[in-house]
Structure formats: C-alpha cells, structure tokens
Design a protein around this motif. Structure first.
Motif, PDB file in Angstrom:
ATOM      1  N   SER A  14      -4.070   9.811 -21.948  1.00  0.00           N
ATOM      2  CA  SER A  14      -4.190   9.114 -20.612  1.00  0.00           C
ATOM      3  C   SER A  14      -5.885   8.520 -20.614  1.00  0.00           C
ATOM      4  O   SER A  14      -6.635   9.007 -21.489  1.00  0.00           O
ATOM      5  N   SER A  15      -5.838   7.512 -20.004  1.00  0.00           N
ATOM      6  CA  SER A  15      -7.095   6.569 -20.196  1.00  0.00           C
ATOM      7  C   SER A  15      -7.353   5.643 -21.552  1.00  0.00           C
ATOM      8  O   SER A  15      -8.373   5.323 -21.780  1.00  0.00           O
ATOM      9  N   ASP A  16      -6.485   5.792 -22.647  1.00  0.00           N
ATOM     10  CA  ASP A  16      -6.642   5.292 -23.687  1.00  0.00           C
ATOM     11  C   ASP A  16      -5.593   4.210 -23.881  1.00  0.00           C
ATOM     12  O   ASP A  16      -4.689   4.115 -22.963  1.00  0.00           O
ATOM     13  N   LEU A  70      -9.910   1.532 -19.498  1.00  0.00           N
ATOM     14  CA  LEU A  70     -10.916   0.654 -18.808  1.00  0.00           C
ATOM     15  C   LEU A  70     -11.077  -0.457 -19.867  1.00  0.00           C
ATOM     16  O   LEU A  70     -10.668  -0.314 -21.118  1.00  0.00           O
ATOM     17  N   CYS A  72     -13.663  -1.509 -21.284  1.00  0.00           N
ATOM     18  CA  CYS A  72     -14.533  -1.198 -22.454  1.00  0.00           C
ATOM     19  C   CYS A  72     -13.670  -0.454 -23.685  1.00  0.00           C
ATOM     20  O   CYS A  72     -13.788  -0.829 -24.807  1.00  0.00           O
ATOM     21  N   VAL A  73     -12.783   0.324 -23.232  1.00  0.00           N
ATOM     22  CA  VAL A  73     -11.936   1.010 -23.941  1.00  0.00           C
ATOM     23  C   VAL A  73     -10.837   0.055 -24.767  1.00  0.00           C
ATOM     24  O   VAL A  73     -10.581   0.168 -25.948  1.00  0.00           O
ATOM     25  N   ARG A  75     -11.241  -3.238 -25.116  1.00  0.00           N
ATOM     26  CA  ARG A  75     -12.079  -3.928 -26.130  1.00  0.00           C
ATOM     27  C   ARG A  75     -12.383  -3.081 -27.354  1.00  0.00           C
ATOM     28  O   ARG A  75     -12.373  -3.523 -28.482  1.00  0.00           O
ATOM     29  N   ALA A  76     -12.618  -1.807 -27.310  1.00  0.00           N
ATOM     30  CA  ALA A  76     -13.046  -0.969 -28.609  1.00  0.00           C
ATOM     31  C   ALA A  76     -11.880  -0.816 -29.130  1.00  0.00           C
ATOM     32  O   ALA A  76     -11.974  -1.003 -30.723  1.00  0.00           O
ATOM     33  N   ARG A  77     -10.698  -0.472 -28.852  1.00  0.00           N
ATOM     34  CA  ARG A  77      -9.487  -0.208 -29.730  1.00  0.00           C
ATOM     35  C   ARG A  77      -8.986  -1.370 -30.380  1.00  0.00           C
ATOM     36  O   ARG A  77      -8.766  -1.384 -31.509  1.00  0.00           O
ATOM     37  N   GLU A  79     -10.829  -4.029 -31.295  1.00  0.00           N
ATOM     38  CA  GLU A  79     -11.763  -4.591 -32.168  1.00  0.00           C
ATOM     39  C   GLU A  79     -11.483  -3.434 -33.400  1.00  0.00           C
ATOM     40  O   GLU A  79     -11.548  -4.145 -34.527  1.00  0.00           O
ATOM     41  N   THR A  80     -11.331  -2.202 -33.137  1.00  0.00           N
ATOM     42  CA  THR A  80     -11.146  -1.392 -34.160  1.00  0.00           C
ATOM     43  C   THR A  80      -9.870  -1.607 -35.068  1.00  0.00           C
ATOM     44  O   THR A  80      -9.703  -1.488 -36.301  1.00  0.00           O
ATOM     45  N   LEU A  83     -10.495  -4.616 -37.266  1.00  0.00           N
ATOM     46  CA  LEU A  83     -11.540  -4.252 -38.475  1.00  0.00           C
ATOM     47  C   LEU A  83     -10.502  -3.687 -39.445  1.00  0.00           C
ATOM     48  O   LEU A  83     -10.626  -3.702 -40.501  1.00  0.00           O
ATOM     49  N   ARG A  84      -9.664  -2.514 -38.965  1.00  0.00           N
ATOM     50  CA  ARG A  84      -8.670  -1.822 -39.793  1.00  0.00           C
ATOM     51  C   ARG A  84      -7.780  -3.015 -40.722  1.00  0.00           C
ATOM     52  O   ARG A  84      -7.539  -2.711 -41.837  1.00  0.00           O
TER      53      ARG A  84
ATOM     54  N   PRO B  13     -11.627   8.783 -24.831  1.00  0.00           N
ATOM     55  CA  PRO B  13     -12.122   7.793 -23.680  1.00  0.00           C
ATOM     56  C   PRO B  13     -12.157   8.659 -22.257  1.00  0.00           C
ATOM     57  O   PRO B  13     -12.930   8.291 -21.754  1.00  0.00           O
ATOM     58  N   ASN B  14     -11.298   9.412 -21.972  1.00  0.00           N
ATOM     59  CA  ASN B  14     -11.088  10.058 -20.886  1.00  0.00           C
ATOM     60  C   ASN B  14     -12.489  10.867 -20.436  1.00  0.00           C
ATOM     61  O   ASN B  14     -12.992  11.011 -19.319  1.00  0.00           O
ATOM     62  N   ILE B  45     -17.249   2.556 -32.450  1.00  0.00           N
ATOM     63  CA  ILE B  45     -16.946   1.669 -31.709  1.00  0.00           C
ATOM     64  C   ILE B  45     -16.896   2.002 -30.107  1.00  0.00           C
ATOM     65  O   ILE B  45     -17.454   0.969 -29.149  1.00  0.00           O
ATOM     66  N   LEU B  46     -16.294   2.805 -29.751  1.00  0.00           N
ATOM     67  CA  LEU B  46     -15.917   3.290 -28.395  1.00  0.00           C
ATOM     68  C   LEU B  46     -17.145   3.977 -27.738  1.00  0.00           C
ATOM     69  O   LEU B  46     -17.275   3.536 -26.775  1.00  0.00           O
ATOM     70  N   ASN B  49     -19.117   0.767 -26.884  1.00  0.00           N
ATOM     71  CA  ASN B  49     -18.762  -0.010 -25.855  1.00  0.00           C
ATOM     72  C   ASN B  49     -18.996   0.806 -24.443  1.00  0.00           C
ATOM     73  O   ASN B  49     -19.269   0.375 -23.441  1.00  0.00           O
ATOM     74  N   TYR B  53     -20.844  -1.060 -21.496  1.00  0.00           N
ATOM     75  CA  TYR B  53     -20.311  -1.377 -20.463  1.00  0.00           C
ATOM     76  C   TYR B  53     -20.339  -0.488 -19.187  1.00  0.00           C
ATOM     77  O   TYR B  53     -19.872  -1.317 -18.008  1.00  0.00           O
TER      78      TYR B  53
END
Lengths: 89, 294
Positions: A14-16, A70, A72-73, A75-77, A79-80, A83-84, B13-14, B45-46, B49, B53
């Motif tokens: 959840s949230s990811d 969200l 920002c999450v 975007r982070a995932r 980008e990761t 890169l991988r 993230p949570n 990175i998380l 961010n 943000y």
C-alpha cells in the motif's frame, strides 16, 4: 540513453508502486494498473512519461502497478527502474 | 527541541510519507539497517524524493546514511545533502577519523552546491566499544558534530553480551556518552527501547535516560513517541519552580544580594542554568508563562 535490460523497482505494498521496464525498438509503451485508475490514471501516466523524459529514455516498455502511491513515490520508483535498466544502479 | 527521534525505514513509502505526522520531534530516514543491499539505490532515491517533494515542516529530518566502510555512503550524501536534512546520522562511528571523513565529504558536497559549510549537522552513532572509548574525541572533533547517539543493539554485539530491558550491560556506555557529549558541549540521544509492546518498560527506560542526562531518546515505534515526548518535557511543577528560581534571582539582584534561598535551598549558578533551560523548553512547547498570557 537506452534501456539495456529488464529491471524493476518498488513493491505491491500500500502507498507504493511497482514499475517494470524493458528494452524495446521504438517508442514508449506504458501500461498502468492502479487502484485509482479512474481518478488519476492519466496523471500517473503523465508523471511516468515526465520521469522517463528527464532520464533521457524514449524507447521502453513500462508496466506500472500502482497501490495508491504519491507522485514523489512514483517518480522515485520510475527513476530507480530506469537506472537499473540502464545498468547504472 | 529534540525530545524524540523516530526511525523510519527508507524504502517503505507508507512510513516515510506519514512520518512527520506521528508526533516525533525528529524523524530518522534510515538508509542503513532497514534497507537490504539490493534496495540501497531505491531507498536513496525514495528518501531524496520524500525530502524534495513532501511538506515535512514541524519535524526535524535526520538521515542515517550507510557507514563509511560501505560502497554506498558517498552516493547517499550526494543524493541527500542538496535537500538539507538537519542532521546526518553516521553509523559505526568508532574514531575521530570516521567522523572527520564524513565531515570532509559533507564540506566538499556543500561547496559544490554553493551551500555554507556546516549547513548540515553530523551526529555520530556510537555503537561499538571503540566508539564508546573515543566518545569525547569524536564529539569534539568538529563544529559540525551536533550530538552523539547511542546504538545499543550493535554495541552489545560488539561487547559480546546480551541486550536486556534492564540495560545493565549498557550502563557504562550510557553514562560515558552523556559525560562525553556534555564535556564537548553537544547533545546526546539514548538508544531505542526495542519491546514495542511493553508500555511500562518504555516509560521506565525513557525516565532513566532522562535522569542520566540524555537530551532525548530514539524510537523504532510510533507507539513510543508520545511517552518519550512526555518524559523529556518539563512537568508543570518543574516549570513553576523554574519561574520561581528566576524571580528569586531577580529579587536578589534588586536587593543587591549575591545569593538567595528558595524553599530553604540556596540558589546557585547550576540551579539557575537548569531553570533557564526548563523555561526555554517550556516556552518552545507553548507551556511558558508568556504562552499562558496569550
């Protein structure tokens, strides 16, 4: 910049958001499965496109499974995963 | 004011996005023990961010990077420092050289970013026998060092003993760190209480840490934050007494007296200093006399 190999980032928690990326010959093919598909599907895809652009990626198959992340999450995932996929992680 | 510090795993993230709402004075985004080697890049990175943000006002941000004997720590600093965390928590800080190596790289990054040197503070995590022995030297080696932090889990492994709730095995380390930090003029934070279901135990452990002179205490569970905040906040009685002390001192000065008694006890410089600290904290918490008049 090219995606050289299949890669992924994130989880189904959840949230990811789980992002899979793999090479392709041309263009961006983005598929999305989201718990908020109706409300935010297009916005999520737009964020994914933005991050891919910022990373210099214009050819990739991207599968996104969103569990209410969200921006920002997301975007982070993405980008990761990029890169991988480039072998830079 | 940093009574409580809550550890949050850097790849979850949570936890990260809700961290600043959990009541802790500071959150520690953890890139080290809470993150597997395969996910160090993702966590970095998380966390970056999240800092970039999210609105994290009202809460200090501490980032525990990876230790300087790992291949990750410089990439952690490169990603995190631009977003100006309040502190970098440096694990396995055993020597002055460890702290200075981190300090030097932070200076290098700040310079590249056009930031003033020392913008981001450093908090060495003392979790080895060597670190305990070198505590004062580490605490005083650089102006960037703002506090020491005790890590009892790794320390007891290094001491080759069992970690217990009673904590006798870390008694020396606790008191040594408090003395070292105060001698160096920096703050000092106690190790987390790791039984998240023991509601009485956390009160005792936090109260003991306060009695020893710790500035605050870390936590691995949101459930412990409120208790820690309460323990490390001045009580109503302590606040009232502090104001009485300051009024007594003011009266003594107006009467040309060098010393004065309050409730049968002579008020001297250490008591005044303690009263000033209590009042400062009370006012920061909105509990001071000025706040009562608002």
């Amino acid at each position: 910049m090219e995606i050289l190999k299949c890669a992924s980032a994130g989880t189904m928690e959840s949230s990811d958001v789980y992002v899979e990326i793999e090479p392709c010959d041309s263009g961006l093919d983005i598929s999305l499965e989201s718990v908020v598909q109706m409300q935010f599907g297009e916005s999520i895809k737009q964020v994914v496109r933005e991050v891919l652009s910022e990373c210099g990626v214009d050819k990739a198959v991207v599968r996104v499974v969103d569990r209410g992340a969200l921006e920002c999450v997301i975007r982070a995932r993405v980008e990761t995963a990029v890169l991988r996929g480039k072998g830079e992680a | 004011m940093r009574r409580s510090m809550l550890f949050l795993p850097g790849n979850t993230p949570n936890m990260l996005i809700n961290g600043s709402c959990l009541g802790a004075d500071a959150v520690i985004f953890d890139l080290e023990d809470a993150v597997s080697p395969a996910e160090k890049d993702a966590a970095r990175i998380l966390v970056r961010n999240t800092m970039r943000y999210m609105d994290l006002r009202g809460c200090e941000i501490v980032v525990r990077i990876n230790a300087i004997d790992t291949p990750y720590w410089k990439a952690d600093m490169d990603a995190i420092l631009p977003w100006k965390p309040d502190l970098i928590l440096l694990p396995k800080a055993g020597t002055v050289q460890d702290a200075l190596a981190a300090d030097a790289y932070m200076t290098e990054v700040e310079e590249k970013l056009g930031m003033e040197h020392g913008t981001v503070g450093l908090m060495p995590l003392i979790e080895t026998a060597l670190g305990v022995e070198n505590a004062f030297a580490i605490a005083s080696c650089s102006k960037r060092v703002k506090a020491l932090f005790l890590g009892a889990e790794d320390l007891t492994a290094d001491l080759q003993c069992k970690r217990t709730k009673e904590g006798r095995e870390i008694e020396y380390a606790r008191t040594r760190l408090v003395v070292a930090a105060r001698a160096a003029g920096v703050d000092v934070y106690d190790t987390p209480f790791t039984d998240v279901n023991d509601d009485e135990g956390i009160v005792k452990d936090a109260a003991y840490a306060k009695a020893l002179g710790f500035t605050g205490k870390a936590s691995i569970s949101p459930r412990h934050v409120e208790v820690i905040n309460q323990v490390f906040s001045p009580s109503g009685k302590e606040i009232d007494y502090a104001y009485e002390v300051m009024e007594a001192i003011a009266l003594a000065k107006s009467q040309g007296k060098g010393a004065i008694a309050l409730h049968g006890k002579m008020i001297d410089a250490p008591i005044v200093a303690r009263a000033e600290r209590t009042i400062a904290m009370a006012e920061a918490l909105g509990l001071g006399k000025e706040n009562a008049n608002e």
